[in-house]
Write a protein that holds these residues in place. Structure first.
Motif, PDB file in Angstrom:
ATOM      1  N   ARG A   1      17.053 -14.501  -0.870  1.00 54.16           N
ATOM      2  CA  ARG A   1      17.528 -15.778  -1.392  1.00 54.16           C
ATOM      3  C   ARG A   1      16.509 -16.354  -2.375  1.00 54.16           C
ATOM      4  N   PRO A   2      16.794 -16.276  -3.677  1.00 56.33           N
ATOM      5  CA  PRO A   2      15.876 -16.833  -4.675  1.00 56.33           C
ATOM      6  C   PRO A   2      15.658 -18.330  -4.450  1.00 56.33           C
ATOM      7  N   ILE A   3      14.464 -18.796  -4.769  1.00 51.46           N
ATOM      8  CA  ILE A   3      14.163 -20.224  -4.675  1.00 51.46           C
ATOM      9  C   ILE A   3      14.059 -20.797  -6.082  1.00 51.46           C
ATOM     10  N   LEU A   4      14.391 -22.080  -6.216  1.00 50.14           N
ATOM     11  CA  LEU A   4      14.291 -22.750  -7.502  1.00 50.14           C
ATOM     12  C   LEU A   4      12.884 -23.315  -7.679  1.00 50.14           C
ATOM     13  N   ILE A   5      12.335 -23.139  -8.881  1.00 49.35           N
ATOM     14  CA  ILE A   5      11.018 -23.666  -9.213  1.00 49.35           C
ATOM     15  C   ILE A   5      11.089 -24.375 -10.564  1.00 49.35           C
ATOM     16  N   ASP A   6       9.979 -25.047 -10.897  1.00 50.30           N
ATOM     17  CA  ASP A   6       9.842 -25.697 -12.210  1.00 50.30           C
ATOM     18  C   ASP A   6      10.999 -26.643 -12.508  1.00 50.30           C
ATOM     19  N   GLY A   7      11.227 -27.554 -11.567  1.00 47.63           N
ATOM     20  CA  GLY A   7      12.271 -28.540 -11.773  1.00 47.63           C
ATOM     21  C   GLY A   7      13.674 -27.988 -11.716  1.00 47.63           C
ATOM     22  N   GLY A   8      13.847 -26.842 -11.081  1.00 41.32           N
ATOM     23  CA  GLY A   8      15.168 -26.239 -10.959  1.00 41.32           C
ATOM     24  C   GLY A   8      15.617 -25.480 -12.189  1.00 41.32           C
ATOM     25  N   ARG A   9      14.707 -25.272 -13.138  1.00 38.99           N
ATOM     26  CA  ARG A   9      15.084 -24.573 -14.373  1.00 38.99           C
ATOM     27  C   ARG A   9      14.815 -23.067 -14.314  1.00 38.99           C
TER      28      ARG A   9
ATOM     29  N   LYS B   1      12.871  -6.234  -3.292  1.00 38.50           N
ATOM     30  CA  LYS B   1      12.710  -5.756  -1.914  1.00 38.50           C
ATOM     31  C   LYS B   1      12.071  -4.387  -1.850  1.00 38.50           C
ATOM     32  N   ARG B   2      12.294  -3.572  -2.858  1.00 36.21           N
ATOM     33  CA  ARG B   2      11.764  -2.213  -2.850  1.00 36.21           C
ATOM     34  C   ARG B   2      10.270  -2.169  -3.148  1.00 36.21           C
ATOM     35  N   THR B   3       9.818  -3.040  -4.061  1.00 32.65           N
ATOM     36  CA  THR B   3       8.430  -2.957  -4.527  1.00 32.65           C
ATOM     37  C   THR B   3       7.600  -4.206  -4.239  1.00 32.65           C
ATOM     38  N   GLY B   4       8.254  -5.338  -3.976  1.00 32.73           N
ATOM     39  CA  GLY B   4       7.525  -6.582  -3.797  1.00 32.73           C
ATOM     40  C   GLY B   4       7.133  -7.235  -5.113  1.00 32.73           C
ATOM     41  N   LYS B   5       7.605  -6.713  -6.235  1.00 34.23           N
ATOM     42  CA  LYS B   5       7.276  -7.283  -7.545  1.00 34.23           C
ATOM     43  C   LYS B   5       8.050  -8.587  -7.769  1.00 34.23           C
ATOM     44  N   LYS B   6       7.515  -9.436  -8.633  1.00 35.46           N
ATOM     45  CA  LYS B   6       8.127 -10.726  -8.922  1.00 35.46           C
ATOM     46  C   LYS B   6       9.392 -10.563  -9.777  1.00 35.46           C
ATOM     47  N   CYS B   7      10.369 -11.407  -9.493  1.00 33.31           N
ATOM     48  CA  CYS B   7      11.595 -11.478 -10.283  1.00 33.31           C
ATOM     49  C   CYS B   7      11.843 -12.946 -10.639  1.00 33.31           C
ATOM     50  N   TYR B   8      12.358 -13.184 -11.835  1.00 31.66           N
ATOM     51  CA  TYR B   8      12.662 -14.539 -12.273  1.00 31.66           C
ATOM     52  C   TYR B   8      14.030 -14.572 -12.944  1.00 31.66           C
ATOM     53  N   MET B   9      14.658 -15.747 -12.877  1.00 27.21           N
ATOM     54  CA  MET B   9      15.786 -16.014 -13.746  1.00 27.21           C
ATOM     55  C   MET B   9      15.503 -17.328 -14.472  1.00 27.21           C
ATOM     56  N   ILE B  10      15.651 -17.296 -15.785  1.00 29.90           N
ATOM     57  CA  ILE B  10      15.496 -18.489 -16.609  1.00 29.90           C
ATOM     58  C   ILE B  10      16.876 -19.095 -16.778  1.00 29.90           C
ATOM     59  N   SER B  11      17.050 -20.341 -16.350  1.00 26.13           N
ATOM     60  CA  SER B  11      18.364 -20.974 -16.412  1.00 26.13           C
ATOM     61  C   SER B  11      18.779 -21.215 -17.854  1.00 26.13           C
TER      62      SER B  11
ATOM     63  N   ARG C   1      23.290 -20.302  -9.069  1.00 28.08           N
ATOM     64  CA  ARG C   1      22.147 -20.771  -8.290  1.00 28.08           C
ATOM     65  C   ARG C   1      21.571 -22.064  -8.858  1.00 28.08           C
ATOM     66  N   PHE C   2      21.880 -22.347 -10.136  1.00 22.60           N
ATOM     67  CA  PHE C   2      21.379 -23.558 -10.772  1.00 22.60           C
ATOM     68  C   PHE C   2      22.393 -24.707 -10.730  1.00 22.60           C
ATOM     69  N   GLY C   3      23.612 -24.428 -10.263  1.00 22.26           N
ATOM     70  CA  GLY C   3      24.610 -25.472 -10.140  1.00 22.26           C
ATOM     71  C   GLY C   3      25.319 -25.816 -11.433  1.00 22.26           C
TER      72      GLY C   3
ATOM     73  N   GLY D   1      22.033 -17.641 -17.398  1.00 21.17           N
ATOM     74  CA  GLY D   1      20.626 -17.535 -17.753  1.00 21.17           C
ATOM     75  C   GLY D   1      20.236 -16.117 -18.087  1.00 21.17           C
ATOM     76  N   ILE D   2      18.935 -15.882 -18.131  1.00 18.31           N
ATOM     77  CA  ILE D   2      18.367 -14.547 -18.375  1.00 18.31           C
ATOM     78  C   ILE D   2      17.518 -14.171 -17.166  1.00 18.31           C
ATOM     79  N   GLU D   3      17.815 -13.025 -16.583  1.00 16.39           N
ATOM     80  CA  GLU D   3      17.070 -12.556 -15.407  1.00 16.39           C
ATOM     81  C   GLU D   3      16.105 -11.459 -15.810  1.00 16.39           C
ATOM     82  N   ILE D   4      14.893 -11.504 -15.229  1.00 17.97           N
ATOM     83  CA  ILE D   4      13.859 -10.496 -15.471  1.00 17.97           C
ATOM     84  C   ILE D   4      13.474  -9.899 -14.128  1.00 17.97           C
ATOM     85  N   ARG D   5      13.669  -8.598 -13.972  1.00 13.08           N
ATOM     86  CA  ARG D   5      13.342  -7.940 -12.704  1.00 13.08           C
ATOM     87  C   ARG D   5      12.837  -6.524 -12.985  1.00 13.08           C
ATOM     88  N   PRO D   6      12.100  -5.918 -12.032  1.00  9.20           N
ATOM     89  CA  PRO D   6      11.611  -4.554 -12.248  1.00  9.20           C
ATOM     90  C   PRO D   6      12.752  -3.597 -12.539  1.00  9.20           C
TER      91      PRO D   6
END
Length: 272
Positions: A95-103, A110-120, A144-146, A263-268
């Motif tokens: 379950r992704p969490i919202l950061i930076d004011g929800g933006r 799960k496979r590598t533990g690397k960071k993933c982001y989505m820019i709203s 996820r951003f409503g 948005g734009i998602e960045i993941r491994p």
């Protein structure tokens, strides 16, 4: 004839029992593997299973700056660093969490533990994005951003997302994706190529063409679609920079619309 003197036969070495190994030693060994490998090794014995639950193991799998990231959450119900580290890891994978004011949203692979982001979509630079005639901001319960940016209609489509490379995991090959919905089916994209690129801001980038109509986008399973924008490798020890993801269709001249940009998602990059 010379008599050969036989030496006494030594006793065979005792068989090593995994359960005799100290649990903290096993936990330390598991911490040098990976999330998936640690879970697989947990079935070796009850001692391995107990060691696989240790915070020593999952502390290593969590990003070093996880405490700083969690401090940027916008929801009081989001997990904190004081919780069980394995539960925290799995929670951030599922379950992704919202950061930076929800933006932005943050999660872990799960496979590598690397960071993933989505820019709203709110955090993207969208040409004419503040002009209701061309773009509208609409509530989106499945996002996820409503909300999402609805492309009402433009003949000049151009949007860009950026993120500091220091926010990403080092020595990782990332892929960026445009995430969007098309409830009634977009228009103006049939056989119309869209130019995309991914790379450091201010550097030369490889531009390639993708299509937003049926066929090329991949369904995500939640009613949305994604189309690959490009790859980027985060080099270890390289100074701070800004990763730029770009999408545009400005050459065809035809009007297009009917899509909702989440948005734009960045993941491994996924292994083939």
């Amino acid at each position: 004839m010379q008599t050969v003197k036989r030496l006494p036969r030594s006793a065979p070495p005792s068989r090593l029992d995994m359960n005799d190994l100290p649990q903290d030693l096993i936990a330390n060994v598991l911490s040098f593997t990976g999330p998936r490998e640690s879970c697989r090794l947990a079935v070796v014995s009850s001692t391995f299973w107990s060691a696989s639950l240790s915070d020593t193991v999952w502390d290593r799998f969590l990003p070093p700056d996880i405490l700083s990231i969690l401090s940027r959450t916008t929801n009081a119900s989001d997990p904190d660093f004081a919780s069980n580290k394995k539960d925290l890891f799995l929670r951030l994978c599922e379950r992704p969490i919202l950061i930076d004011g929800g933006r932005k949203s943050f999660s872990l692979d799960k496979r590598t533990g690397k960071k993933c982001y989505m820019i709203s979509s709110r955090d993207l630079h969208i040409i004419w994005g503040d002009t209701p005639r061309y773009w509208k901001w609409v509530p989106e319960s499945d996002s996820r951003f409503g909300e999402a940016a609805e492309l009402v209609g433009v003949c000049w489509l151009e949007l860009k997302g950026t993120i500091p490379t220091t926010m990403l995991s080092p020595s990782t090959l990332y892929t960026a994706y445009l995430v969007f919905r098309s409830p009634q089916g977009g228009y103006g994209f049939d056989h119309q190529p869209v130019e995309v690129s991914v790379g450091l801001s201010g550097s030369d980038k490889t531009v390639r063409s993708v299509y937003l109509d049926a066929g090329m986008p991949k369904e995500r399973g939640d009613g949305s679609y994604e189309v690959e924008l490009g790859d980027f490798f985060t080099k270890e020890g390289v100074g701070e920079g800004e990763l730029e993801m770009y999408l545009a269709e400005v050459k065809g001249g035809n009007w297009k619309g009917g899509i909702f940009v989440e948005g734009i998602e960045i993941r491994p990059k996924e292994a083939k």
